[in-house]
Design a protein around this motif. Structure first.
Motif, PDB file in Angstrom:
ATOM      1  N   TYR A  40       0.848  -1.194   0.000  1.00 30.23           N
ATOM      2  CA  TYR A  40       0.000   0.000   0.000  1.00 30.23           C
ATOM      3  C   TYR A  40       0.881   1.241   0.000  1.00 30.23           C
ATOM      4  O   TYR A  40       1.734   1.403   0.867  1.00 30.23           O
ATOM      5  N   GLU A  43      -0.035   7.500  -0.457  1.00 25.29           N
ATOM      6  CA  GLU A  43      -1.266   8.197  -0.839  1.00 25.29           C
ATOM      7  C   GLU A  43      -2.498   7.374  -0.465  1.00 25.29           C
ATOM      8  O   GLU A  43      -3.465   7.898   0.089  1.00 25.29           O
ATOM      9  N   TYR A  44      -2.473   6.093  -0.784  1.00 25.29           N
ATOM     10  CA  TYR A  44      -3.587   5.204  -0.437  1.00 25.29           C
ATOM     11  C   TYR A  44      -3.818   5.193   1.074  1.00 25.29           C
ATOM     12  O   TYR A  44      -4.941   5.342   1.553  1.00 25.29           O
ATOM     13  N   LEU A  46      -2.943   7.348   3.410  1.00 29.09           N
ATOM     14  CA  LEU A  46      -3.380   8.624   3.973  1.00 29.09           C
ATOM     15  C   LEU A  46      -4.815   8.959   3.602  1.00 29.09           C
ATOM     16  O   LEU A  46      -5.424   9.835   4.206  1.00 29.09           O
ATOM     17  N   ASN A  47      -5.378   8.262   2.625  1.00 31.08           N
ATOM     18  CA  ASN A  47      -6.785   8.467   2.263  1.00 31.08           C
ATOM     19  C   ASN A  47      -7.731   7.557   3.040  1.00 31.08           C
ATOM     20  O   ASN A  47      -8.943   7.657   2.884  1.00 31.08           O
ATOM     21  N   LEU A  48      -7.193   6.692   3.867  1.00 29.08           N
ATOM     22  CA  LEU A  48      -8.037   5.834   4.703  1.00 29.08           C
ATOM     23  C   LEU A  48      -8.617   6.638   5.857  1.00 29.08           C
ATOM     24  O   LEU A  48      -8.090   7.684   6.238  1.00 29.08           O
ATOM     25  N   ASP A  49      -9.696   6.149   6.434  1.00 29.17           N
ATOM     26  CA  ASP A  49     -10.294   6.766   7.615  1.00 29.17           C
ATOM     27  C   ASP A  49      -9.465   6.352   8.831  1.00 29.17           C
ATOM     28  O   ASP A  49      -9.798   5.412   9.549  1.00 29.17           O
ATOM     29  N   LYS A  69      -3.204  14.003   9.917  1.00 31.66           N
ATOM     30  CA  LYS A  69      -2.768  12.611  10.103  1.00 31.66           C
ATOM     31  C   LYS A  69      -1.279  12.546  10.417  1.00 31.66           C
ATOM     32  O   LYS A  69      -0.529  13.462  10.094  1.00 31.66           O
ATOM     33  N   TYR A  71       2.027  10.021   9.795  1.00 30.88           N
ATOM     34  CA  TYR A  71       2.573   8.920   9.001  1.00 30.88           C
ATOM     35  C   TYR A  71       3.949   8.628   9.572  1.00 30.88           C
ATOM     36  O   TYR A  71       4.828   9.504   9.578  1.00 30.88           O
TER      37      TYR A  71
END
Length: 110
Positions: A40, A43-44, A46-49, A69, A71
């Motif tokens: 993953y 970008e993917y 960081l777009n999660l809830d 967020k 990371y």
């Protein structure tokens, strides 16, 4: 123990420990996503809830605040690619990357 499978884990460890490639937990009302990082991209993830994302894969420690967020990558205990073998400590107020001499390398408030 909350664990995820990485790209160097083998099928035997997956069978014995039933480790997923991505895992979600809640700690102190924060949604945390944990993954090794080889399947993953950033970008993917960081777009999660989620509030906090932990990845590994690169063996390079860092913590970034991106919008609302966090990371973070703990680096590696044994095979760091950033110079310091390192790990992450998470508590109710902050995330800290430390080296094996227990020196703080990076820290961010949650």
């Amino acid at each position: 123990i909350i664990a995820v499978s990485g790209n160097c884990d083998n099928n035997v460890s997956d069978i014995l420990f039933d480790m997923p490639y991505i895992n979600n937990v809640v700690l102190n009302n924060k949604k945390i996503t944990i993954t090794h990082g080889h399947l993953y991209n950033k970008e993917y993830l960081l777009n999660l809830d989620t509030d906090i994302v932990f990845v590994g894969h690169s063996h390079i420690s860092n913590i970034e605040k991106i919008g609302d967020k966090i990371y973070a990558n703990p680096g590696s205990i044994t095979k760091s690619r950033s110079g310091d073998n390192s790990f992450i400590i998470v508590d109710e107020n902050k995330i800290t990357i430390r080296n094996l001499d227990n020196m703080i390398l990076e820290e961010v408030n949650t």
